[in-house]
Design a protein around this motif. Structure first.
Motif, short mmCIF file in Angstrom:
data_model
loop_
_atom_site.label_atom_id
_atom_site.label_comp_id
_atom_site.label_asym_id
_atom_site.label_seq_id
_atom_site.Cartn_x
_atom_site.Cartn_y
_atom_site.Cartn_z
N ASP A 189 0.83 -1.21 0.00
CA ASP A 189 0.00 0.00 0.00
C ASP A 189 0.86 1.26 0.00
OD1 ASP A 189 -2.23 -1.58 0.02
OD2 ASP A 189 -2.52 -1.47 2.19
N LEU A 190 1.96 1.24 0.75
CA LEU A 190 2.83 2.41 0.79
C LEU A 190 3.48 2.65 -0.57
CD1 LEU A 190 4.13 4.67 2.41
CD2 LEU A 190 5.91 3.05 3.12
N SER A 191 3.93 1.58 -1.23
CA SER A 191 4.52 1.73 -2.57
C SER A 191 3.50 2.27 -3.56
CB SER A 191 5.07 0.39 -3.05
OG SER A 191 6.07 -0.09 -2.18
N ARG A 192 2.29 1.77 -3.50
CA ARG A 192 1.25 2.25 -4.43
C ARG A 192 0.92 3.71 -4.19
NH1 ARG A 192 -4.30 -0.85 -4.05
NH2 ARG A 192 -4.20 0.19 -2.03
N LYS A 193 0.87 4.13 -2.94
CA LYS A 193 0.58 5.54 -2.65
C LYS A 193 1.70 6.44 -3.15
CE LYS A 193 -2.38 4.69 1.38
NZ LYS A 193 -2.51 4.86 2.85
N ARG A 194 2.96 6.00 -2.98
CA ARG A 194 4.08 6.79 -3.49
C ARG A 194 4.01 6.91 -5.01
NH1 ARG A 194 8.80 7.32 -0.34
NH2 ARG A 194 8.17 7.76 1.80
N GLU A 195 3.68 5.82 -5.70
CA GLU A 195 3.59 5.87 -7.16
C GLU A 195 2.46 6.79 -7.61
OE1 GLU A 195 5.14 1.26 -7.85
OE2 GLU A 195 3.03 1.81 -8.16
N GLU A 196 1.32 6.72 -6.95
CA GLU A 196 0.21 7.62 -7.31
C GLU A 196 0.57 9.07 -7.04
OE1 GLU A 196 -3.05 6.20 -5.06
OE2 GLU A 196 -3.41 4.42 -6.32
N TYR A 197 1.32 9.33 -5.98
CA TYR A 197 1.70 10.70 -5.66
C TYR A 197 2.62 11.27 -6.73
CZ TYR A 197 4.20 14.52 -3.39
OH TYR A 197 4.78 15.74 -3.12
N TYR A 198 3.66 10.53 -7.09
CA TYR A 198 4.59 11.01 -8.11
C TYR A 198 3.90 11.17 -9.46
CZ TYR A 198 8.55 10.22 -4.95
OH TYR A 198 9.42 10.28 -3.90
#
Length: 525
Positions: free
Chosen positions: A231-240
């Protein structure tokens, strides 16, 4: 009443077989239509009472409805029960009063306390109540059709080392296949563990209705960690990606760019302790001074004159401590190891007028300078680092996007269709009423036609074969009034006048009359 019966009898005797058959068919059709309308009006509109019931639960509900004379319908192989719409809430309240549908038994086991119950029976009922409440709670989750929970609570031991932990198993049946994800499993494990004393998520096993092991004992903690990292990786990808897209769309316009970002995170937890010593800064910690005196015979020159010589020795010991700095560094946050960014940009579309006057759209790719400008801005926006040790990767390409053809909506046509559908719905709902009214009008006209006396055709006196109307015979036992007689006389005079006019026209222009008769004969054929 006898007069009406006599009139109807005279009318019936004066009709032909075809008229009688038509009259009987119409009457039977009207009776059938009336019965159909009555049945349709009296048929109730059924609504949903309960759905997704088990066979036992559905049998209990249907038995209660039958005993209380409440109409019902069963659908979906017995899992759905329907009742009249105006009795849905009343039936639900009545069933709830009887604790129906039963399903899993919860703390209602203790509603009726039985005296003389042993301690073992109370413990078993308590465990059954917890299992039932958990099963009902899990069954209320979205996507879960039903659930079954089994709990094992060991007996407490006098010795701490011999105590055993509680365990639990959960069986799930999902409404859709592949509807189970790690977050749902983690939520169910946490729900069950916090509801039972001494139960930890590691001691919970979850299985689906097909026998597939979804989560076994000891995997809950690991699955929770993996889920959190994903979930943390997915949130970082969506943010960038959102950061880059917000800038690119300002240049190209909305819908003309696609940005995908892949983030590699380092989830290592580092606890570091640093100690630094400063040699230039010494601090005396302790100081010890030791003095030692010694007396020896003889003089200083070794002559034995009987005199004693005295010697003393003093020793000083000082302990110093170096100045030091202690630092404890803890890193528990995920660090970005590498970023991989891919950007697709659409070109420009220019309208050109052709020689025949038509306008076509031409695609023009973007220049390298435009792509380099977009790349530089995006790299600065998301903090891309292409140097070691991260070695981030960035790629931008100009491609032609597939342009979806806008669907043309004929608003006037849609409005006409809506009006047509509205008119048809009104006609459908009022068709029965219209049919009844039409039947009444038809029946009234048929009765009037049948009630009128039949006229005999006789040859006209000396009229050369032309038709004439015989006088209307009198009806027995029913005197004709003077007004009716005058009306009939005037009608006969009008008919005679019309006949004489037709005869005169035929004598004056026989050719035209013969052509007209031939035309009538063709039309009748």
């Amino acid at each position: 009443m006898s007069q009406i019966t006599d009139e109807f009898s005279n009318i019936w005797n004066g009709t032909s077989f075809g008229q009688r058959l038509t009259f009987i068919v119409v009457i039977l059709g009207f009776i059938a239509a009336l019965l159909g309308v009555t049945f349709w009006v009296r048929t109730p509109d059924y609504g949903l009472l309960y759905s997704d019931l088990g066979q036992k639960e559905a049998a209990e509900v249907v038995s209660y409805l039958r005993d209380n004379e409440i109409k019902y319908k069963v659908k979906d192989n017995g899992s759905t029960v329907l009742v009249p719409s105006n009795k849905i809430y009343e039936a639900r309240m009545a069933l709830a009063k009887e604790s129906l549908p039963g399903g899993e038994v919860g703390f209602e086991l203790f509603d009726k306390v039985k005296f003389g119950m042993s301690d073992l029976a109370q413990k078993v009922n308590y465990r059954r109540a917890i299992q039932g409440e958990l099963s009902k709670t899990i069954s209320q989750l979205d996507g879960v059709e039903w659930a079954k929970v089994q709990i094992v609570i060991p007996e407490p031991s006098l010795f701490v080392g011999e105590e055993k932990s509680a365990t639990a198993s959960v069986v799930l049946k999902m409404r859709k296949r592949n509807a189970v994800n790690p977050s749902i499993l983690a939520g169910i494990s946490h729900l069950v563990s916090t509801s039972v004393e001494g139960l930890t998520p590691e001691n919970i096993s979850i299985t689906d209705s097909r026998g597939n092991l979804l989560s076994k004992s000891g995997d809950n903690q690991l699955s929770t960690v993996v889920t959190n990292q994903f979930d943390l990786s997915r949130k970082r990808e969506e943010y960038y990606a959102s950061q880059a897209m917000s800038i690119i769309e300002k240049i190209t316009g909305p819908g003309k760019a696609i940005v995908k970002v892949s983030v590699d995170l380092d989830f290592k937890n580092v606890d570091e302790k640093q100690i630094e010593y400063d040699q230039d800064k010494r601090v005396p910690v302790s100081q010890v001074i030791t003095t030692q005196s010694t007396e020896m015979p003889g003089g200083a020159n070794g002559d034995g004159g009987g005199k004693m010589s005295k010697e003393s020795e003093e020793t000083e010991t000082t302990q110093y401590a170096l100045s030091k700095v202690e630092r404890v560094v803890s890193e528990h946050e995920a660090r970005v190891k590498r970023l991989t960014v891919a950007v697709l940009v659409d070109g420009n579309y220019v309208d050109e007028e052709m020689a025949d006057g038509t306008i076509t759209t031409k695609y023009e790719p973007r220049t390298e300078d435009e792509l380099d400008q977009i790349a530089v801005i995006v790299k600065q926006a998301i903090g891309l680092n292409e140097s070691a040790p991260r070695n981030d990767v960035f790629e931008i390409q100009n491609v032609q996007f597939h342009r979806a053809i806008a669907a043309y909506v004929d608003e006037e046509g849609v409005e006409k269709e809506d009006k047509k559908a509205f008119i048809l719905s009104i006609a459908r709902s009022s068709s029965l009423v219209i049919a009844v009214i039409a039947f009444l009008l038809f029946a009234s006209k048929a009765l009037k036609r049948m009630s009128s006396p039949r006229q005999q055709v006789a040859p006209a006196p000396g009229g050369g074969g032309y038709a004439t109307y015989a006088p209307v015979p009198e009806i027995e036992n029913n005197a004709i009034s003077e007004a009716d007689a005058a009306r009939e006389k005037k009608s006969d005079e009008d008919r005679v006048a019309i006949r004489e006019g037709i005869v005169a026209n035929a004598q004056d222009d026989p050719r035209t009359t013969s052509n007209l008769v031939r035309k009538w004969l063709r039309e009748s054929e």
